[in-house]
Design a protein around this motif. Sequence first.
Motif, PDB file in Angstrom:
ATOM      1  N   ALA A   1       0.837  -1.209   0.000  1.00 59.36           N
ATOM      2  CA  ALA A   1       0.000   0.000   0.000  1.00 59.36           C
ATOM      3  C   ALA A   1       0.867   1.252   0.000  1.00 59.36           C
ATOM      4  CB  ALA A   1      -0.922  -0.007   1.214  1.00 59.36           C
ATOM      5  N   ARG A   2       1.972   1.182   0.745  1.00 59.06           N
ATOM      6  CA  ARG A   2       2.882   2.347   0.809  1.00 59.06           C
ATOM      7  C   ARG A   2       3.483   2.630  -0.578  1.00 59.06           C
ATOM      8  NH1 ARG A   2       7.940   3.352   0.877  1.00 59.06           N
ATOM      9  NH2 ARG A   2       8.619   1.178   0.819  1.00 59.06           N
ATOM     10  N   ILE A   3       3.924   1.555  -1.250  1.00 55.33           N
ATOM     11  CA  ILE A   3       4.552   1.721  -2.569  1.00 55.33           C
ATOM     12  C   ILE A   3       3.540   2.235  -3.598  1.00 55.33           C
ATOM     13  CG2 ILE A   3       5.632   0.448  -4.493  1.00 55.33           C
ATOM     14  CD1 ILE A   3       6.859  -1.409  -2.314  1.00 55.33           C
ATOM     15  N   ALA A   4       2.317   1.681  -3.557  1.00 59.38           N
ATOM     16  CA  ALA A   4       1.308   2.046  -4.564  1.00 59.38           C
ATOM     17  C   ALA A   4       0.543   3.322  -4.198  1.00 59.38           C
ATOM     18  CB  ALA A   4       0.324   0.888  -4.742  1.00 59.38           C
ATOM     19  N   GLY A   5       0.758   3.820  -2.981  1.00 57.52           N
ATOM     20  CA  GLY A   5       0.013   5.004  -2.522  1.00 57.52           C
ATOM     21  C   GLY A   5      -1.475   4.725  -2.402  1.00 57.52           C
TER      22      GLY A   5
ATOM     23  N   LEU B   1      -4.417 -25.006   7.808  1.00 53.17           N
ATOM     24  CA  LEU B   1      -5.418 -25.172   6.752  1.00 53.17           C
ATOM     25  C   LEU B   1      -4.821 -25.049   5.349  1.00 53.17           C
ATOM     26  CD1 LEU B   1      -8.307 -23.261   8.451  1.00 53.17           C
ATOM     27  CD2 LEU B   1      -8.333 -25.648   7.803  1.00 53.17           C
ATOM     28  N   HIS B   2      -3.485 -24.962   5.297  1.00 48.57           N
ATOM     29  CA  HIS B   2      -2.785 -24.844   4.003  1.00 48.57           C
ATOM     30  C   HIS B   2      -3.343 -23.680   3.186  1.00 48.57           C
ATOM     31  CE1 HIS B   2      -1.115 -28.617   5.197  1.00 48.57           C
ATOM     32  NE2 HIS B   2      -2.285 -29.206   5.154  1.00 48.57           N
ATOM     33  N   LEU B   3      -3.358 -22.501   3.795  1.00 48.68           N
ATOM     34  CA  LEU B   3      -3.864 -21.306   3.118  1.00 48.68           C
ATOM     35  C   LEU B   3      -2.711 -20.395   2.729  1.00 48.68           C
ATOM     36  CD1 LEU B   3      -6.796 -20.437   5.532  1.00 48.68           C
ATOM     37  CD2 LEU B   3      -6.974 -21.534   3.323  1.00 48.68           C
ATOM     38  N   ILE B   4      -2.901 -19.658   1.633  1.00 53.01           N
ATOM     39  CA  ILE B   4      -1.916 -18.646   1.238  1.00 53.01           C
ATOM     40  C   ILE B   4      -2.652 -17.342   0.916  1.00 53.01           C
ATOM     41  CG2 ILE B   4      -0.198 -20.289   0.363  1.00 53.01           C
ATOM     42  CD1 ILE B   4      -1.207 -19.567  -2.485  1.00 53.01           C
ATOM     43  N   THR B   5      -1.885 -16.273   0.802  1.00 54.77           N
ATOM     44  CA  THR B   5      -2.461 -14.942   0.555  1.00 54.77           C
ATOM     45  C   THR B   5      -1.971 -14.406  -0.781  1.00 54.77           C
ATOM     46  OG1 THR B   5      -2.367 -14.535   2.932  1.00 54.77           O
ATOM     47  CG2 THR B   5      -2.652 -12.616   1.534  1.00 54.77           C
ATOM     48  N   PHE B   6      -2.888 -13.828  -1.567  1.00 54.48           N
ATOM     49  CA  PHE B   6      -2.450 -13.040  -2.733  1.00 54.48           C
ATOM     50  C   PHE B   6      -3.027 -11.642  -2.584  1.00 54.48           C
ATOM     51  CE2 PHE B   6      -6.562 -14.573  -4.269  1.00 54.48           C
ATOM     52  CZ  PHE B   6      -7.051 -13.530  -5.037  1.00 54.48           C
ATOM     53  N   PHE B   7      -2.497 -10.686  -3.365  1.00 51.09           N
ATOM     54  CA  PHE B   7      -2.872  -9.284  -3.192  1.00 51.09           C
ATOM     55  C   PHE B   7      -3.372  -8.661  -4.488  1.00 51.09           C
ATOM     56  CE2 PHE B   7       0.684 -10.285  -0.328  1.00 51.09           C
ATOM     57  CZ  PHE B   7       0.111  -9.987   0.897  1.00 51.09           C
ATOM     58  N   THR B   8      -4.304  -7.711  -4.346  1.00 52.10           N
ATOM     59  CA  THR B   8      -4.643  -6.818  -5.463  1.00 52.10           C
ATOM     60  C   THR B   8      -4.284  -5.414  -4.981  1.00 52.10           C
ATOM     61  OG1 THR B   8      -6.930  -6.720  -4.633  1.00 52.10           O
ATOM     62  CG2 THR B   8      -6.494  -8.254  -6.421  1.00 52.10           C
ATOM     63  N   VAL B   9      -3.570  -4.691  -5.822  1.00 55.63           N
ATOM     64  CA  VAL B   9      -3.024  -3.393  -5.385  1.00 55.63           C
ATOM     65  C   VAL B   9      -3.282  -2.324  -6.429  1.00 55.63           C
ATOM     66  CG1 VAL B   9      -0.916  -2.186  -4.654  1.00 55.63           C
ATOM     67  CG2 VAL B   9      -1.169  -4.628  -4.182  1.00 55.63           C
ATOM     68  N   GLY B  10      -3.763  -1.152  -5.983  1.00 51.23           N
ATOM     69  CA  GLY B  10      -3.966  -0.018  -6.883  1.00 51.23           C
ATOM     70  C   GLY B  10      -4.041   1.257  -6.063  1.00 51.23           C
ATOM     71  N   PRO B  11      -4.248   2.412  -6.726  1.00 53.30           N
ATOM     72  CA  PRO B  11      -4.295   3.679  -5.983  1.00 53.30           C
ATOM     73  C   PRO B  11      -5.481   3.760  -5.014  1.00 53.30           C
ATOM     74  CG  PRO B  11      -4.799   3.998  -8.333  1.00 53.30           C
ATOM     75  CD  PRO B  11      -4.328   2.594  -8.177  1.00 53.30           C
TER      76      PRO B  11
ATOM     77  N   GLY C   1       7.190  -1.104  -7.352  1.00 52.67           N
ATOM     78  CA  GLY C   1       5.853  -0.919  -7.912  1.00 52.67           C
ATOM     79  C   GLY C   1       5.630  -1.582  -9.253  1.00 52.67           C
ATOM     80  N   GLU C   2       4.380  -1.467  -9.744  1.00 56.20           N
ATOM     81  CA  GLU C   2       3.953  -2.185 -10.949  1.00 56.20           C
ATOM     82  C   GLU C   2       4.689  -1.722 -12.210  1.00 56.20           C
ATOM     83  OE1 GLU C   2      -0.162  -2.821 -13.472  1.00 56.20           O
ATOM     84  OE2 GLU C   2      -0.315  -2.488 -11.309  1.00 56.20           O
ATOM     85  N   THR C   3       4.775  -0.396 -12.392  1.00 48.69           N
ATOM     86  CA  THR C   3       5.393   0.126 -13.629  1.00 48.69           C
ATOM     87  C   THR C   3       6.839  -0.329 -13.751  1.00 48.69           C
ATOM     88  OG1 THR C   3       3.964   2.039 -13.309  1.00 48.69           O
ATOM     89  CG2 THR C   3       5.659   2.236 -14.995  1.00 48.69           C
TER      90      THR C   3
END
Length: 366
Positions: free
Chosen positions: A56-60, A280-290, A335-337
């Motif tokens: 969140a910090r990187i993507a603002g 429970l063999h769980l993992i986390t993925f993220f969606t990131v944007g402004p 970041g993404e770019t």
Amino acid sequence: MGFRCGIVGLPNVGKSTLFNALTETQAAQAANYPFCTIEPNVGNVGVPDPRLDELARIAGSQKIIPTQLGFVDIAGLVRGASKGEGLGNQFLGNIREVDAIVHVLRCFENDDIQHVDNKVDPISDAETVETELMLSDLESLEKRVPAAQKKAAQGDKEAKLLVSVLQPALDLLRDGKPARLARPDGEDELRVFNQAQLLTAKPVLYVCNVEEESAANGNAHSARVFEKAKAEGANAVIVSAAIEADLITMEPEDRLVFLEEMGLHETGLARVIRAGYDLLHLITFFTVGPKEARAWTVHLGAKAPEAAGEIHSDMQRGFIRAETIAYDDYVTLGGETAAKEAGKLRQEGKEYVVQDGDVMHFKFNV
């Protein structure tokens, strides 16, 4: 998809205190007498994940939305629950509905808080609860397996499958061992095993509730619990419910200072959640944007379309591809770019297996 953990244990071991601390609510009345929790209290907790804050910090990002974890505080159990003693039937029904069992064990000495059996013995406590769960499973399977055997003898395929899966579980239960040790590997076998809804098939996390002085390294009682957990393929963590209860009354910046004074680096909640994830063999993925940075939960081994489905069923149905950046690449490159320019943004298809920490953006068409 948050997962739900049922918090169980004998009366007065610190279940409701822990539940209140975990959910930062005073919902469960933590009074010192058996059965002060009758209706199960349910609380959803945001899963703390420092990676989300960094993204969140990187993507603002304006908003940060953690993934959720559900806790259910289930009424205290006594001997004879499988026969309906205490709040028995209700208790067993509530356990059926959770994904994993968080078993709180009293590992502290305190004369002011009565113990049901008037002695502190976490192994004996664990066995009391387990015995009730096993008796309930045993009763269920002793009806179902012979009935399935009759059908199987007449050539019924599904009944044959049922017997092949549930007979080993029944043998274990008769031997005083939990059904989870008979968990099969094959897809059809696993389906039948899960449909049986056996209480002792659920994964278990033992939470050793210790006095404040032992919160960092545990004590002799908790050491015995860790040995037990290791022997039966379960997990165990040390928590001091008393410390957790103090923490919720403090400002966030004071919490860290207090924890460090106690020789701790993180809250008990963080430890319980991480152990629950492993269990429970769980993992986390993220969606990131402004607008927002958000964490999502999927099972280990889930493919990209399943992950898309966690966000919205349309995304799973019309899945085209997933633009994916590994967490380390996103953070290191800034970041993404920058990740795109460095060739670290991958176009993944339907067969891609999601990795823990993936930053994903889904293309779909409905």
